[in-house]
Design an enzyme around this catalytic site. Structure first.
Site: not given
Length: 165
Positions: A55, A62
């Site tokens: 992120c 992620d």
């Protein structure tokens, strides 16, 4: 049927046991080979169920499955180089929507396919998942029409089966 050295020219990663793994964005690792069936339209599909990126706001990881489908023209992406390329996003900070567009644009630049689509199915963070989709069809061809049609119909007629979460 064995491949001759001319067909494998430029392929350096396949079978190489001394590959250096990069964990920051490295599009230079991508390699191509010649499409031996240029007279045919056919799909090539890659699924990467262990894709990770960061992120850009929090630095938190992620996780996603990245789906890449394309109709090749003259060049095709070599799969080990694609794996190493996707791994290179591990420490890259980009929004989910950016990731799929970067992947697609890098593959267009590399191969100049007739058609390509990239779909990221990201695991939920903060109670929401994001599944960005992008595609491209070679301009002024039937593949440009295909791209628009697939964009209009994307994920419309099937019950979505989420197999990575």
């Amino acid at each position: 049927m064995s491949r001759n050295s001319k067909e494998l020219e430029g392929i350096t990663l396949l079978g190489n046991q001394n590959v250096k793994y990069e964990y920051s964005y490295t599009p230079e690792v991508l390699e191509v080979f010649e499409n031996k069936h240029i007279e045919n339209d056919y799909w090539v599909k890659f699924n990467c169920p262990e894709f990770t990126t960061l992120c850009p706001m929090t630095g938190q990881p992620d996780f996603a499955t990245i789906y890449i489908k394309y109709i090749p023209d003259v060049k095709m992406v070599e799969s080990k180089s694609l794996k190493l390329y996707l791994l290179s996003f591990r420490n890259q900070g980009d929004f989910h929507e950016d990731v799929v567009n970067i992947i697609m644009k890098d593959l267009i630049k590399l191969m100049q396919p007739r058609y390509i689509e990239v779909w990221g199915k990201f695991l939920p963070r903060g109670g929401i998942s994001i599944d960005p989709y992008c595609n491209y069809g070679k301009p002024d061809t039937k593949y440009e029409t295909l791209a628009w049609h697939r964009m209009q119909e994307h994920d419309l007629h099937s019950l979505e089966k989420i197999d990575n979460r």
